[in-house]
Motif scaffolding. Structure first.
Motif, mmCIF file in Angstrom:
data_model
loop_
_atom_site.group_PDB
_atom_site.id
_atom_site.type_symbol
_atom_site.label_atom_id
_atom_site.label_comp_id
_atom_site.label_asym_id
_atom_site.label_seq_id
_atom_site.Cartn_x
_atom_site.Cartn_y
_atom_site.Cartn_z
ATOM 1 N N ASN A 145 0.824 -1.214 0.000
ATOM 2 C CA ASN A 145 0.000 0.000 0.000
ATOM 3 C C ASN A 145 0.857 1.262 0.000
ATOM 4 O OD1 ASN A 145 -2.373 -1.488 0.051
ATOM 5 N ND2 ASN A 145 -2.481 -1.514 2.281
ATOM 6 N N ALA A 146 2.021 1.203 0.660
ATOM 7 C CA ALA A 146 2.903 2.371 0.707
ATOM 8 C C ALA A 146 3.384 2.761 -0.679
ATOM 9 C CB ALA A 146 4.098 2.088 1.622
ATOM 10 N N GLY A 147 3.645 1.773 -1.511
ATOM 11 C CA GLY A 147 4.094 2.065 -2.872
ATOM 12 C C GLY A 147 2.968 2.193 -3.871
ATOM 13 N N GLY A 148 1.751 1.870 -3.425
ATOM 14 C CA GLY A 148 0.633 1.777 -4.350
ATOM 15 C C GLY A 148 0.167 3.077 -4.961
ATOM 16 N N TRP A 178 2.124 11.342 1.406
ATOM 17 C CA TRP A 178 1.331 11.201 2.626
ATOM 18 C C TRP A 178 0.720 9.812 2.766
ATOM 19 C CZ3 TRP A 178 2.690 14.173 6.203
ATOM 20 C CH2 TRP A 178 3.106 15.490 5.932
ATOM 21 N N THR A 179 0.412 9.151 1.657
ATOM 22 C CA THR A 179 -0.044 7.767 1.776
ATOM 23 C C THR A 179 1.117 6.865 2.194
ATOM 24 O OG1 THR A 179 0.269 7.478 -0.625
ATOM 25 C CG2 THR A 179 -1.971 7.950 0.163
ATOM 26 N N VAL A 184 3.744 3.762 6.705
ATOM 27 C CA VAL A 184 4.880 3.568 7.613
ATOM 28 C C VAL A 184 4.398 3.608 9.059
ATOM 29 C CG1 VAL A 184 7.018 4.591 8.478
ATOM 30 C CG2 VAL A 184 6.629 4.435 6.020
ATOM 31 N N VAL A 185 3.518 4.553 9.356
ATOM 32 C CA VAL A 185 2.972 4.670 10.722
ATOM 33 C C VAL A 185 2.156 3.431 11.079
ATOM 34 C CG1 VAL A 185 1.373 5.967 12.178
ATOM 35 C CG2 VAL A 185 2.979 7.187 10.686
#
Length: 412
Positions: A145-148, A178-179, A184-185
């Motif tokens: 999802n972070a790279g999505g 920001w996504t 990461v959080v």
């Protein structure tokens, strides 16, 4: 009221399955047939068309291929050879897979392809290093999802295309930044809750995990398996071919060459997971065909207070995306949010960021492709525990991700 009937049906599915400890997917298939034909007036053939054949092929192919790879020692060989990269520090392994997933998906790979390729290997690392399979699986899904939402990623392409259709433009760099930070959080929270502090205290792996004397030699079956796995990787990422069919083809080739390994590999196919996921997705698909999902979203969009409407729309995105296609949610909800984005007081960028987070964070649900792969590739003795953990985490994300993203990116 169709929406009330639909939700009641879903609650009943969960209640019956948990009460009698039976496969939830089987109950969902029956519920889809009964409600679909008697209440929503659908034909049984149309309901059956909602069964996710593509997901079935992906789970079947990947679990079969990696089952054979486990049987012939290839997975152990891969894990052993990669020990040096992390120098035995177990705490780094989930983050290594998080970054790998982010890089691969951010380079344009389908999220399903990234998960299908990394989850089996990541779960092998988890077993080897005594890391929670839930933590490892979530790290890969969160990384995906972070790279999505990179400017060349599939998720971004879908969202941007739909935004263009309603004449809304957002900053691609800000959306990606920001996504990525949000995931990461989320992963840091998973790391702290699911055993990360213990991994940090452990430091380097114990002596009994020294693999130099255990990994053996590269035999012909292992070499051929590696070549075929690389072929799946290249075909899925480089040529956008279906990873499920590629993995199944590779498994069949290995079965022809080494029938003995094939028999053991068959035992790793996650049939119960396929039934579970297939049944739930079929039920949701039946509701989509009945117009229930669109009706619910339209009711939310008609709410007079923009901030409240935005929050409810984010919650709808989280609920439906947990059981159905995240891609489909972007296509359905972004146009419905057009009044909020074009004429309301909401900042388009903030709302789109929140929507992307709300719809993708729930991919950790065991009813999504990534979540299903995690459950299917977990070792048998931990599979039920992992399923319950994925269920708990995924369901919590349905509420947590929309509310927090709404507060941070829409309200503030």
């Amino acid at each position: 009221m169709p929406e009330l009937v639909a939700v009641s049906g879903l609650v009943l599915i969960f209640a019956i399955a948990m009460w009698r400890n039976i496969n939830m997917g089987a109950v969902a298939l029956v519920a889809a047939f009964v409600l679909g034909t008697t209440y929503f007036g659908q034909k049984s053939g149309d309901i059956a068309d909602g069964f996710p054949g593509g997901l079935l092929i992906t789970l079947l192919g990947v679990t079969f291929l990696f089952g054979i790879a486990r049987a012939n020692g290839t997975v152990d060989q891969i894990v052993s050879g990669a020990v040096g990269a992390v120098r035995g520090r177990a705490a780094l392994i989930p983050w290594v897979f998080f970054l790998l997933a982010a890089i691969i998906t951010g380079s344009g790979a389908l999220s399903a392809a990234t998960n299908a390729i990394l989850v089996p290997v990541g779960l092998a690392f988890a077993q080897r290093y005594r890391i929670s399979p839930l933590l490892m699986g979530l790290s890969i899904i969160n990384g995906t999802n972070a790279g999505g939402f990179s400017p060349i990623a599939v998720y971004y392409s879908i969202v941007n295309g739909v935004l263009d259709s309603i004449n809304v433009t957002v900053d691609a760099g800000q959306l990606f930044l920001w996504t990525f930070v949000a995931n990461v959080v989320i992963n840091a929270a998973a790391f702290m809750i699911l055993g990360g502090p213990g991994l940090l205290r452990r430091g380097r792996a114990d002596d009994d995990l020294d693999t130099e004397t255990e990994k053996g030699s590269w035999t012909a079956p292992k070499i051929i398996t590696i070549v075929l796995m690389v072929g799946v990787l290249v075909g899925g990422l480089g040529f956008k071919l279906d990873v499920g069919f590629l993995a199944l083809a590779a498994a069949v080739i290995l079965s022809v060459l080494y029938p003995r390994d094939s028999k053991e590999g068959l035992s790793h196919i996650g049939w119960n997971v396929i039934l579970l996921i297939g049944g739930i997705v079929t039920y949701i698909s039946m509701l989509e065909n009945a117009g229930v999902i669109d009706s619910l979203a339209n009711r939310v969009a008609d709410i007079g207070t923009p901030l409240v409407a935005a929050l409810l729309m984010l919650l709808v995105a989280g609920v439906v995306s947990a059981f159905a296609s995240t891609n489909a949610m972007f296509v359905v909800l972004v146009p419905l949010a057009a009044p909020l984005l074009t004429s309301g007081p909401l900042a388009p960028l903030g709302f789109v960021i929140a929507l992307c987070i709300a719809a993708s964070a729930v991919d950790s649900s065991p009813f999504s492709t990534g979540g299903a792969l995690v459950v299917a590739n977990t070792e048998e003795k931990l599979r039920d525990k992992t399923f319950k953990g994925m269920m708990t985490w995924g369901m919590s994300m349905i509420a947590v991700a929309p509310v927090l993203s709404w507060l941070v990116y829409v309200v503030l």
